[in-house]
Design a protein around this motif. Structure first.
Motif, short mmCIF file in Angstrom:
data_model
loop_
_atom_site.label_atom_id
_atom_site.label_comp_id
_atom_site.label_asym_id
_atom_site.label_seq_id
_atom_site.Cartn_x
_atom_site.Cartn_y
_atom_site.Cartn_z
N ARG A 19 1.02 -0.90 -0.24
CA ARG A 19 0.09 0.09 -0.14
C ARG A 19 1.29 1.30 0.13
N ILE A 20 2.73 1.25 -0.22
CA ILE A 20 3.15 2.35 0.03
C ILE A 20 2.55 3.76 -0.90
N ASP A 21 3.08 4.45 -0.86
CA ASP A 21 2.25 5.14 -2.47
C ASP A 21 4.44 5.30 -3.49
N VAL A 22 3.76 4.57 -4.67
CA VAL A 22 5.42 4.41 -5.03
C VAL A 22 5.87 5.69 -4.82
N ARG A 23 5.35 6.94 -4.74
CA ARG A 23 6.30 8.24 -4.72
C ARG A 23 7.28 8.27 -3.56
N VAL A 24 6.83 7.45 -3.39
CA VAL A 24 7.91 7.63 -1.67
C VAL A 24 8.67 6.45 -1.06
N ARG A 25 8.41 5.26 -2.05
CA ARG A 25 8.19 3.75 -1.30
C ARG A 25 10.35 3.85 -1.29
N ASP A 26 11.05 4.78 -1.97
CA ASP A 26 12.45 4.70 -1.50
C ASP A 26 12.86 5.93 -0.76
N TYR A 27 12.28 6.84 0.20
CA TYR A 27 12.32 7.20 1.06
C TYR A 27 12.56 6.78 2.22
N PRO A 28 13.91 7.52 3.18
CA PRO A 28 14.08 6.69 3.53
C PRO A 28 13.60 7.01 5.42
N LEU A 29 13.10 5.35 5.75
CA LEU A 29 12.11 5.15 6.84
C LEU A 29 10.59 4.88 5.72
N MET A 30 10.75 4.80 4.89
CA MET A 30 9.51 4.54 3.67
C MET A 30 8.86 3.11 4.25
N ASP A 31 9.86 2.54 3.68
CA ASP A 31 9.82 1.02 3.34
C ASP A 31 9.17 0.22 4.14
N GLY A 32 8.62 0.55 4.82
CA GLY A 32 7.61 -0.32 6.07
C GLY A 32 7.79 0.64 6.65
N PRO A 33 6.41 -0.30 7.90
CA PRO A 33 7.02 -0.01 9.82
C PRO A 33 7.61 -0.53 10.45
N VAL A 34 8.31 -1.00 9.99
CA VAL A 34 8.99 -1.88 11.02
C VAL A 34 10.21 -0.80 11.47
N LYS A 35 10.77 0.14 10.91
CA LYS A 35 11.72 0.83 11.14
C LYS A 35 11.41 1.25 11.82
N MET A 36 10.43 2.25 11.78
CA MET A 36 9.86 3.25 12.34
C MET A 36 8.87 3.07 13.27
N THR A 37 8.94 2.43 13.57
CA THR A 37 8.21 1.88 15.05
C THR A 37 9.67 1.10 15.67
N THR A 38 10.69 0.63 14.85
CA THR A 38 11.15 0.31 15.89
C THR A 38 11.95 1.67 16.54
N ILE A 39 12.64 2.24 16.26
CA ILE A 39 13.23 3.54 16.34
C ILE A 39 11.67 4.46 17.39
N LEU A 40 11.56 4.38 17.52
CA LEU A 40 9.40 5.22 18.14
C LEU A 40 9.81 4.12 19.77
N ILE A 41 9.87 2.87 19.14
CA ILE A 41 9.93 1.83 20.79
C ILE A 41 11.71 1.65 21.40
N ALA A 42 12.00 2.44 21.20
CA ALA A 42 13.27 2.45 21.67
C ALA A 42 13.44 4.53 21.91
N TYR A 43 12.66 4.66 21.64
CA TYR A 43 12.58 6.12 21.91
C TYR A 43 11.82 5.99 22.99
N VAL A 44 11.10 5.46 23.31
CA VAL A 44 10.78 5.64 24.68
C VAL A 44 11.45 4.45 25.71
N ILE A 45 11.63 3.95 25.32
CA ILE A 45 12.19 2.57 26.24
C ILE A 45 14.02 4.42 26.83
N PHE A 46 14.54 4.22 25.87
CA PHE A 46 15.52 5.18 26.24
C PHE A 46 14.98 6.57 27.43
#
Length: 314
Positions: A19-46
């Protein structure tokens, strides 16, 4: 059971990636929710656990120079975001009424795609606000509301940029928010610059007024949708969420304004305690959207502190 859970997660990941729009698929942190979610979880824990534990037996860092550079960078970044939003539509072709999500690949549409993504990335940069709090041992300022706001905004914007990177009327609040952040980080910059700049911080009271204007603009603009005869906005859920966000924070800020500046209800000022390295602590406040009104060194101003909707003066 575990195998089935993993299988379902992988299926969800595959579905979201499709479902990712092809216009942003290759942008950093836009290839899926895993990296983004991992960063935010790490932020909360830190923010709530690891950071305070590491700083427990250490002296607070004096980060004046770093904060000056950071705040200046945020002023420039947000100013650029505002400019790009204006040039990509809001100051050129948009009607400020029923502006639909753009689906094409014209240069102006792609410009809106890029600035929407840049606004999303700026929310990750703003996580450094909390890092400064941790390193300066200002843990009392890292409230639930502060952490929730800083993690919730980039999380929700990933979905917005994924599905509607050129989101039409759903992007006005981002431009307005970036404009307010130009003013806020400029205030922080003066505050971090030292005592000689304190005389230029007389307009702190009006920061709340600026925030109120922001939420009024966003709420009134998005409310048009409910009164239009026809507006085929592609994802109405964005409209409802933006309206609820604007109204909720307008009520919080209005309550603070009434209590602090109309009724003049001031609680006793909490005396700053000396730090281990001999420096004095400074009052830092958190406002309703999780942002702090002092990330510099100003310490002679009283600030409103709102936590879960309750106003407290420190």
């Amino acid at each position: 059971m575990l195998r089935e859970a993993v299988s379902n997660i992988l299926k969800l990941q595959t579905f979201l990636e499709s479902r990712i729009d092809v216009r942003v698929r290759d942008y950093p942190l836009m290839d899926g929710p895993v990296k983004m979610t991992t960063i935010l979880i790490a932020y909360v824990i830190f923010s709530k656990y690891i950071g305070p534990h590491l700083m427990a037996n250490r002296k607070p860092f004096r980060l004046n120079s770093a904060m000056i550079v950071y705040n200046l960078s945020m002023v420039l970044l947000n100013a650029f975001v505002v400019y790009e939003f204006l040039m990509a539509g809001w100051g050129t072709t948009y009607t400020w009424r029923c502006d639909l999500c753009e689906l094409g690949t014209s240069p102006q549409t792609l410009r809106m795609v890029r600035v929407s993504w840049l606004f999303y990335i700026s929310k990750f940069v703003e996580l450094l606000d909390t890092v400064f709090f941790v390193l300066r041992k200002k843990q009392s300022q890292i409230t639930f509301l502060h952490v929730f706001h800083h993690s919730f905004m980039p999380f929700t914007w990933w979905w917005g940029v994924t599905l509607t990177p050129a989101g039409g009327m759903g992007t006005l609040h981002a431009m307005v928010n970036a404009a307010v952040h130009v003013i806020m980080y400029f205030y922080y910059l003066l505050s971090a610059a030292g005592p000689r700049f304190q005389k230029y911080l007389w307009w702190k009271k009006y920061m709340t007024a600026i925030q109120l204007i922001q939420f009024v603009m966003v709420s009134v603009h998005i409310s048009q949708y409910y009164f239009m005869e026809t507006c085929d906005y592609q994802i109405p859920m964005w409209i409802h969420l933006i309206w609820m966000y604007g109204v909720f924070f307008f009520l919080l800020f209005s309550n603070f304004w009434i209590q602090a500046y109309i009724k003049g209800k001031r609680l006793p000022v909490v005396e700053d305690k000396p730090k281990q390295n001999g420096s004095t602590g400074e009052a830092v406040s958190v406002v309703a959207n999780g942002k702090h009104l002092e990330n510099g060194n100003a310490h002679h101003h009283t600030n409103g502190k709102i936590f879960l909707g309750k106003v407290k003066e420190i």
